[in-house]
Design a protein around this motif. Structure first.
Motif, PDB file in Angstrom:
ATOM      1  N   ARG A 450      44.830  67.289  36.109  1.00 30.42           N
ATOM      2  CA  ARG A 450      44.063  68.457  36.550  1.00 30.42           C
ATOM      3  C   ARG A 450      42.612  68.063  36.739  1.00 30.42           C
ATOM      4  O   ARG A 450      42.122  67.111  36.114  1.00 30.42           O
ATOM      5  N   TRP A 451      41.939  68.818  37.590  1.00 27.47           N
ATOM      6  CA  TRP A 451      40.511  68.593  37.819  1.00 27.47           C
ATOM      7  C   TRP A 451      39.861  69.907  38.245  1.00 27.47           C
ATOM      8  O   TRP A 451      40.529  70.803  38.771  1.00 27.47           O
ATOM      9  N   PRO A 452      38.562  70.077  37.996  1.00 24.29           N
ATOM     10  CA  PRO A 452      37.860  71.281  38.461  1.00 24.29           C
ATOM     11  C   PRO A 452      37.633  71.200  39.973  1.00 24.29           C
ATOM     12  O   PRO A 452      37.372  70.130  40.518  1.00 24.29           O
ATOM     13  N   GLY A 453      37.741  72.347  40.623  1.00 27.24           N
ATOM     14  CA  GLY A 453      37.641  72.358  42.075  1.00 27.24           C
ATOM     15  C   GLY A 453      36.247  72.586  42.598  1.00 27.24           C
ATOM     16  O   GLY A 453      35.366  73.130  41.923  1.00 27.24           O
ATOM     17  N   LEU A 454      36.033  72.144  43.839  1.00 25.81           N
ATOM     18  CA  LEU A 454      34.804  72.396  44.590  1.00 25.81           C
ATOM     19  C   LEU A 454      35.165  73.223  45.819  1.00 25.81           C
ATOM     20  O   LEU A 454      36.185  72.958  46.464  1.00 25.81           O
ATOM     21  N   PRO A 455      34.360  74.234  46.178  1.00 22.96           N
ATOM     22  CA  PRO A 455      34.699  75.105  47.312  1.00 22.96           C
ATOM     23  C   PRO A 455      34.909  74.309  48.595  1.00 22.96           C
ATOM     24  O   PRO A 455      34.102  73.438  48.953  1.00 22.96           O
ATOM     25  N   GLY A 456      36.014  74.590  49.280  1.00 19.28           N
ATOM     26  CA  GLY A 456      36.278  74.001  50.583  1.00 19.28           C
ATOM     27  C   GLY A 456      36.667  72.544  50.566  1.00 19.28           C
ATOM     28  O   GLY A 456      36.718  71.912  51.635  1.00 19.28           O
ATOM     29  N   HIS A 457      36.948  71.971  49.418  1.00 18.16           N
ATOM     30  CA  HIS A 457      37.233  70.540  49.321  1.00 18.16           C
ATOM     31  C   HIS A 457      38.742  70.264  49.272  1.00 18.16           C
ATOM     32  O   HIS A 457      39.534  71.090  48.822  1.00 18.16           O
ATOM     33  N   GLU A 458      39.090  69.062  49.737  1.00 20.48           N
ATOM     34  CA  GLU A 458      40.416  68.516  49.573  1.00 20.48           C
ATOM     35  C   GLU A 458      40.313  67.246  48.730  1.00 20.48           C
ATOM     36  O   GLU A 458      39.223  66.695  48.548  1.00 20.48           O
ATOM     37  N   TYR A 459      41.495  66.749  48.275  1.00 16.89           N
ATOM     38  CA  TYR A 459      41.465  65.692  47.275  1.00 16.89           C
ATOM     39  C   TYR A 459      42.477  64.598  47.604  1.00 16.89           C
ATOM     40  O   TYR A 459      43.471  64.823  48.309  1.00 16.89           O
ATOM     41  N   GLY A 481      45.962  68.400  49.466  1.00 11.76           N
ATOM     42  CA  GLY A 481      45.189  69.481  50.066  1.00 11.76           C
ATOM     43  C   GLY A 481      44.092  69.940  49.125  1.00 11.76           C
ATOM     44  O   GLY A 481      43.360  69.129  48.553  1.00 11.76           O
ATOM     45  N   ALA A 482      43.985  71.259  48.919  1.00 12.43           N
ATOM     46  CA  ALA A 482      42.950  71.832  48.054  1.00 12.43           C
ATOM     47  C   ALA A 482      43.448  72.067  46.632  1.00 12.43           C
ATOM     48  O   ALA A 482      42.740  72.666  45.822  1.00 12.43           O
ATOM     49  N   ALA A 483      44.649  71.571  46.311  1.00 11.94           N
ATOM     50  CA  ALA A 483      45.195  71.764  44.969  1.00 11.94           C
ATOM     51  C   ALA A 483      44.321  71.074  43.930  1.00 11.94           C
ATOM     52  O   ALA A 483      43.682  70.051  44.205  1.00 11.94           O
ATOM     53  N   THR A 484      44.280  71.633  42.731  1.00  9.04           N
ATOM     54  CA  THR A 484      43.483  71.043  41.649  1.00  9.04           C
ATOM     55  C   THR A 484      44.372  70.565  40.498  1.00  9.04           C
ATOM     56  O   THR A 484      43.917  70.443  39.361  1.00  9.04           O
ATOM     57  N   SER A 485      45.623  70.266  40.824  1.00 11.73           N
ATOM     58  CA  SER A 485      46.526  69.699  39.828  1.00 11.73           C
ATOM     59  C   SER A 485      47.677  69.025  40.553  1.00 11.73           C
ATOM     60  O   SER A 485      48.019  69.375  41.690  1.00 11.73           O
ATOM     61  N   VAL A 486      48.274  68.034  39.872  1.00 13.39           N
ATOM     62  CA  VAL A 486      49.449  67.362  40.417  1.00 13.39           C
ATOM     63  C   VAL A 486      50.174  66.692  39.262  1.00 13.39           C
ATOM     64  O   VAL A 486      49.564  66.310  38.264  1.00 13.39           O
ATOM     65  N   ARG A 487      51.467  66.571  39.385  1.00 10.67           N
ATOM     66  CA  ARG A 487      52.260  65.791  38.418  1.00 10.67           C
ATOM     67  C   ARG A 487      52.540  64.425  39.027  1.00 10.67           C
ATOM     68  O   ARG A 487      53.199  64.318  40.061  1.00 10.67           O
ATOM     69  N   PHE A 534      42.607  64.758  32.333  1.00 12.36           N
ATOM     70  CA  PHE A 534      41.651  65.605  33.051  1.00 12.36           C
ATOM     71  C   PHE A 534      40.642  64.728  33.767  1.00 12.36           C
ATOM     72  O   PHE A 534      40.092  63.780  33.198  1.00 12.36           O
ATOM     73  N   LEU A 535      40.399  65.036  35.046  1.00 13.07           N
ATOM     74  CA  LEU A 535      39.458  64.279  35.884  1.00 13.07           C
ATOM     75  C   LEU A 535      38.257  65.176  36.180  1.00 13.07           C
ATOM     76  O   LEU A 535      38.348  66.091  37.000  1.00 13.07           O
ATOM     77  N   PRO A 536      37.115  64.961  35.539  1.00 11.06           N
ATOM     78  CA  PRO A 536      35.983  65.902  35.635  1.00 11.06           C
ATOM     79  C   PRO A 536      35.114  65.666  36.872  1.00 11.06           C
ATOM     80  O   PRO A 536      34.221  64.812  36.882  1.00 11.06           O
ATOM     81  N   ILE A 537      35.340  66.435  37.914  1.00  9.92           N
ATOM     82  CA  ILE A 537      34.496  66.343  39.109  1.00  9.92           C
ATOM     83  C   ILE A 537      33.152  67.012  38.818  1.00  9.92           C
ATOM     84  O   ILE A 537      33.113  68.177  38.385  1.00  9.92           O
ATOM     85  N   PRO A 538      32.043  66.340  39.048  1.00  7.71           N
ATOM     86  CA  PRO A 538      30.731  66.951  38.781  1.00  7.71           C
ATOM     87  C   PRO A 538      30.540  68.235  39.583  1.00  7.71           C
ATOM     88  O   PRO A 538      30.797  68.282  40.789  1.00  7.71           O
ATOM     89  N   GLY A 539      30.121  69.284  38.893  1.00 13.30           N
ATOM     90  CA  GLY A 539      29.850  70.560  39.560  1.00 13.30           C
ATOM     91  C   GLY A 539      31.070  71.400  39.835  1.00 13.30           C
ATOM     92  O   GLY A 539      30.947  72.514  40.367  1.00 13.30           O
ATOM     93  N   GLY A 540      32.258  70.912  39.471  1.00 10.19           N
ATOM     94  CA  GLY A 540      33.478  71.655  39.748  1.00 10.19           C
ATOM     95  C   GLY A 540      33.734  72.744  38.722  1.00 10.19           C
ATOM     96  O   GLY A 540      33.196  72.733  37.610  1.00 10.19           O
ATOM     97  N   THR A 541      34.542  73.700  39.107  1.00  9.63           N
ATOM     98  CA  THR A 541      34.942  74.782  38.197  1.00  9.63           C
ATOM     99  C   THR A 541      36.459  74.865  38.175  1.00  9.63           C
ATOM    100  O   THR A 541      37.133  74.599  39.179  1.00  9.63           O
ATOM    101  N   ALA A 542      36.994  75.231  37.022  1.00  9.89           N
ATOM    102  CA  ALA A 542      38.440  75.270  36.849  1.00  9.89           C
ATOM    103  C   ALA A 542      39.054  76.445  37.599  1.00  9.89           C
ATOM    104  O   ALA A 542      38.532  77.560  37.563  1.00  9.89           O
TER     105      ALA A 542
END
Length: 638
Positions: A450-459, A481-487, A534-542
């Motif tokens: 899991r990681w916190p998301g940034l608006p309009g971003h893909e990963y 895509g814009a998902a903030t989690s993956v197995r 957990f992958l902490p993207i700077p400035g991201g929100t859960a």
């Protein structure tokens, strides 16, 4: 203080072996280290360990006598050559002690001191380090399915399983790595009245000084076609051997002529019910107070039950579609039970799905054998691996647990599939088990990220292996895509379906972009065994937080309360009608019981409450702070 090298006589005559500083002259020794503690958390290359102070393997009770300050122990103040220790002021060859190899190897005395032959995964002269392969998977026996492993002692193991389907092979090993054929059991050759075919799923144990072998098979009259027609079905048989030579005899029927669970060769169910027909996958277990036989019976699929040998009429139903709700992916199959005990807890592992389909392992944990049922939390241990085209590539199942010098291993078969998703091979492997703080088991081959998301971003996700190889993108933005989690399940669908076992992963890298120009990566080291990262993207929100908590007594229900940053509570946010007896929940901010929404960035604290016997007037609760960013939260309820 600089040390002088002493003449040879100094090793033999203590009075001449002190310099003006009172230190025995000679090369400094290398003090040993304590054994690593049990893995509970992660860093690159292996779990966190605790190291005890250096200990001596020699006599630590004496002293040098005339020269104070130099006890009988090799140390910087009193050095001896490597492989020697100080005893009565003389450097003598070290000899093996109980902790010389830190409990992870075999010690041998020699003219120059001791040597340690380290167990798999341990390194160093005294087996006090962990190698990069500590959690790696090892192939034990190609072509062997449905394995069962028996431990005679820490340096002798027996492995059996499904082979030719006409006989049962039994292999022997002294190190849990190299196995050699010890015996082939051929029931047809021993039984003058019957032939046996479709022989599979053996269980080998020892009880009251004898060795017991249970196995599943079709039995027909000698010379008759095998497998038989519809009037007969597969059944379980038993035989025994008096010594480790394993000279097993003619197969016997279990509880023949009784109303108890028994061998039933005829198809259909006995008058007492289908659960009284022991069909396949028998597994004997001794909990110290009672000996149990677990087995599989047929009704609406495959079901697991057991009985104590002292009271065979007292049947406990553990799993299966006849008595419990199962998921569609289980394909009405709950089979291959195996039971083990550790640290006061008991574990039932079992497999779901058809053997040539999405076979997978699960487990249940409890304090007592009789409580190991699907009324408790069912925890996934493996996931089938699928290609980028959603075709089965690899499955895992029918496992057997074994312990060696405090380390616990899972022995299971791996199913391999061709490009069309057809099963082509099943071979037996071994992989070390890692336990969580609550005693449950980390997954075999998957990691939830899991990681916190940034608006309009893909990963996009890369995998870095322990040899430095980077597989990237492993899971590209076209899939994430814009998902903030993956197995992550051990395969990189965006890198040609290359398979990388979680035990071989050193780090995960996450890239992110909102305009085609990739930023990052955010890289986190991985320990090779944990289920979550957990992958902490700077400035991201859960966008969501995944909560896990410990399981209480069977039937306990749970609820989630949320404390806002203004110190007001939403309680319950998700009540017992939502959580029920589950021990995990993905909270997105929605409070279904309260009928409102609390954005995760407005959450200050998360609280899980439990009620034994639905007694919500006297709940037991535990809370943890929350920062609006983290993707995983663990709660420990007292």
């Amino acid at each position: 203080m600089r040390l002088r090298f002493a003449p040879l006589a100094c090793i033999l005559v203590s009075a001449a072996c002190f310099d003006d500083g009172g230190v025995i002259a000679g090369p400094t020794g290398d003090p040993g280290t304590g054994s690593p503690g049990e893995a509970t958390g992660g860093s690159t290359g292996g779990p966190s360990t605790s190291t005890s102070p250096p200990t001596s393997t020699g006599d630590t009770t004496g002293s040098t006598g005339d020269e104070p300050g130099c006890p009988d122990v090799t140390s910087p103040e009193c050095p001896c050559p490597s492989g020697q220790v100080l005893k009565d002021s003389v450097c003598v060859p070290e000899t093996c002690a109980a902790d010389t190899c830190h409990g992870h190897g075999v010690c041998a005395d020699g003219p120059d001191g001791v040597t340690c032959a380290c167990d798999e995964g341990f390194t160093g002269g005294r087996c006090d380090g962990r190698g990069a392969d500590f959690y790696s998977r090892t192939l034990l026996m190609p072509g062997l399915a449905d394995p069962d492993i028996y431990k005679e002692h820490d340096d002798l193991f027996l492995l059996t399983g499904t082979g030719s389907s006409l006989t049962l092979p039994i292999y022997e090993s002294t190190d849990l790595l190299e196995f050699h054929e010890k015996k082939i059991y051929d029931p047809t050759a021993l039984d003058p009245a019957h032939d046996y075919c479709y022989i599979w799923a053996p269980d080998l144990t020892r009880h009251d000084g004898a060795y017991h072998l249970y196995f599943s098979a079709h039995r027909v009259a000698s010379g008759a076609p095998c497998p038989p027609g519809a009037a007969q079905d597969v059944a379980t048989f038993h035989t025994s051997a008096p010594t480790l030579d394993l000279e097993f005899g003619i197969p016997e029927l279990i509880h023949d002529g009784t109303p108890w669970p028994r061998t039933r060769i005829a198809s259909g169910c006995p008058p007492e019910g289908c659960s009284r027909a022991i069909r396949i996958d028998a597994a004997a277990f001794d909990d110290g107070a009672e000996r149990w036989l677990f087995y599989v019976w047929f009704q609406g699929g495959n079901n697991i039950s057991s009985f104590p040998f002292s009271n065979p009429d007292a049947v406990t139903h553990h799993a299966g579609p006849a008595l419990f709700a199962v998921q569609p992916f289980e394909e009405q199959i709950n089979e291959a039970p195996d039971v083990f005990a550790r640290a006061g807890k008991h574990y039932l592992s079992f497999s779901t799905g058809f053997f040539d389909s999405q076979y997978a392992m699960f487990h249940v944990v409890s304090d007592a054998v009789g409580d190991l049922t699907r009324s408790r939390a069912v925890r996934r241990h493996s996931v089938p691996i699928r290609s980028s085209a959603d075709i089965l590539v690899e499955t895992h199942g029918h496992n057997s647990i074994v312990e060696r010098r405090g380390e616990v291993f899972n022995v299971f078969h791996v199913g391999s599939f061709d490009g069309g998703g057809n099963l082509t091979d099943r071979s037996t492997h071994k992989q070390r088990i890692a336990f969580k703080p609550d005693g449950s088991i980390h997954g075999l081959n998957f990691v939830d990220l899991r990681w916190p998301g940034l608006p309009g971003h893909e990963y996009s996700l890369d995998v870095v292996t322990r040899d430095g190889t980077v597989h990237g993108p492993c899971i590209a933005d076209g899939l994430l895509g814009a998902a903030t989690s993956v197995r992550y399940a051990g395969i990189c669908p965006s890198a040609g379906d290359v398979r990388v076992a979680k035990s071989d992963v050193a780090a995960f890298r996450l890239y992110y972009s909102d305009d085609g120009a990739w930023q990052g990566p955010v890289e986190r080291p991985y320990d090779g065994f944990s289920d979550q990262l957990f992958l902490p993207i700077p400035g991201g929100t859960a966008a969501a937080v995944e909560l896990h908590w410990n399981e209480k007594v069977t039937g306990t229900e749970y609820s989630l309360d949320v404390r806002r940053t203004d110190d007001t509570w939403v309680a319950p946010c998700a009540g017992e009608l939502v959580l029920g007896t589950d021990i995990s929940y993905v909270f997105t901010g929605a409070c279904p019981t309260a009928g409102n929404n609390v954005p995760l960035q407005d959450v200050k604290e998360l609280r899980i409450c439990s009620a034994v016997g639905n007694d919500w007037a006297n709940p037991s609760c535990a809370s943890v702070p929350y920062d609006g960013v983290q993707g995983f939260v663990d709660v420990s309820i007292p």
